[in-house]
Design a protein around this motif. Structure first.
Motif, short mmCIF file in Angstrom:
data_model
loop_
_atom_site.label_atom_id
_atom_site.label_comp_id
_atom_site.label_asym_id
_atom_site.label_seq_id
_atom_site.Cartn_x
_atom_site.Cartn_y
_atom_site.Cartn_z
N GLU A 132 0.83 -1.18 0.00
CA GLU A 132 0.00 0.00 0.00
C GLU A 132 0.87 1.24 0.00
O GLU A 132 1.77 1.37 0.80
CB GLU A 132 -0.93 0.02 1.22
CG GLU A 132 -1.89 1.19 1.18
CD GLU A 132 -2.96 1.08 2.24
OE1 GLU A 132 -3.72 2.03 2.34
OE2 GLU A 132 -3.03 0.07 2.94
N GLN A 180 0.57 5.59 -0.44
CA GLN A 180 -0.34 6.73 -0.51
C GLN A 180 0.43 7.98 -0.88
O GLN A 180 1.48 8.25 -0.32
CB GLN A 180 -1.02 6.97 0.83
CG GLN A 180 -1.97 5.88 1.24
CD GLN A 180 -2.66 6.21 2.52
OE1 GLN A 180 -2.02 6.66 3.46
NE2 GLN A 180 -3.94 6.00 2.56
N TRP A 205 -4.22 9.83 -3.34
CA TRP A 205 -4.49 8.55 -4.00
C TRP A 205 -3.69 7.45 -3.31
O TRP A 205 -2.62 7.69 -2.78
CB TRP A 205 -4.06 8.61 -5.46
CG TRP A 205 -4.96 9.45 -6.30
CD1 TRP A 205 -4.86 10.79 -6.51
CD2 TRP A 205 -6.11 9.02 -7.02
NE1 TRP A 205 -5.87 11.21 -7.32
CE2 TRP A 205 -6.65 10.15 -7.65
CE3 TRP A 205 -6.72 7.79 -7.18
CZ2 TRP A 205 -7.78 10.08 -8.45
CZ3 TRP A 205 -7.85 7.73 -7.99
CH2 TRP A 205 -8.37 8.86 -8.60
N SER A 206 -4.19 6.23 -3.37
CA SER A 206 -3.43 5.10 -2.85
C SER A 206 -3.48 3.96 -3.87
O SER A 206 -4.41 3.84 -4.65
CB SER A 206 -3.98 4.64 -1.51
OG SER A 206 -5.31 4.17 -1.63
N GLU A 231 -7.19 3.90 -5.48
CA GLU A 231 -8.29 4.52 -4.76
C GLU A 231 -7.98 5.97 -4.40
O GLU A 231 -6.85 6.29 -4.06
CB GLU A 231 -8.59 3.76 -3.46
CG GLU A 231 -9.04 2.35 -3.69
CD GLU A 231 -9.25 1.58 -2.42
OE1 GLU A 231 -10.31 0.96 -2.29
OE2 GLU A 231 -8.36 1.63 -1.54
N ARG A 232 -9.01 6.79 -4.47
CA ARG A 232 -8.91 8.16 -4.00
C ARG A 232 -9.16 8.13 -2.50
O ARG A 232 -10.09 7.52 -2.03
CB ARG A 232 -9.93 9.06 -4.68
CG ARG A 232 -9.78 10.52 -4.29
CD ARG A 232 -10.77 11.42 -4.96
NE ARG A 232 -10.48 11.99 -6.23
CZ ARG A 232 -9.41 12.69 -6.57
NH1 ARG A 232 -8.43 12.85 -5.74
NH2 ARG A 232 -9.28 13.22 -7.75
N ASP A 233 -8.25 8.78 -1.75
CA ASP A 233 -8.37 8.79 -0.28
C ASP A 233 -9.42 9.77 0.17
O ASP A 233 -9.77 10.69 -0.45
CB ASP A 233 -7.03 9.18 0.35
CG ASP A 233 -5.97 8.14 0.03
OD1 ASP A 233 -6.31 6.96 -0.15
OD2 ASP A 233 -4.80 8.52 -0.06
#
Length: 70
Positions: free
Chosen positions: A5, A7, A11-12, A68-70
């Motif tokens: 993961e 970040q 975004w991640s 994914e957008r955080d």
């Protein structure tokens, strides 16, 4: 660094073990040059900058990775 993961900039990129039937799954070879650059930067721990990928996309690379957008 483990590819699990990362970040950056809202975004991640997260390694996932499975994908759902509704997920958008794209192979790394299908990405445009800009999409590939952003994805690889995220996987390698760099800044992804402006990400031209969609929230929730799953990219098949060495494993499955969800953007994914955080």
């Amino acid at each position: 660094m483990a590819l699990s993961e990362v970040q950056h900039s809202g975004w991640s990129v997260r390694r996932v073990d499975s994908v759902g039937g509704d997920d958008t799954v794209r192979h790394v070879d299908e990405l445009s040059e800009d999409e590939l650059s952003a994805f690889l930067a995220g996987v390698n721990g760099g800044s992804m900058g402006t990400v031209p990928l969609d929230d929730g996309d799953v990219i098949v690379f060495t494993d499955y990775f969800r953007v994914e957008r955080d």
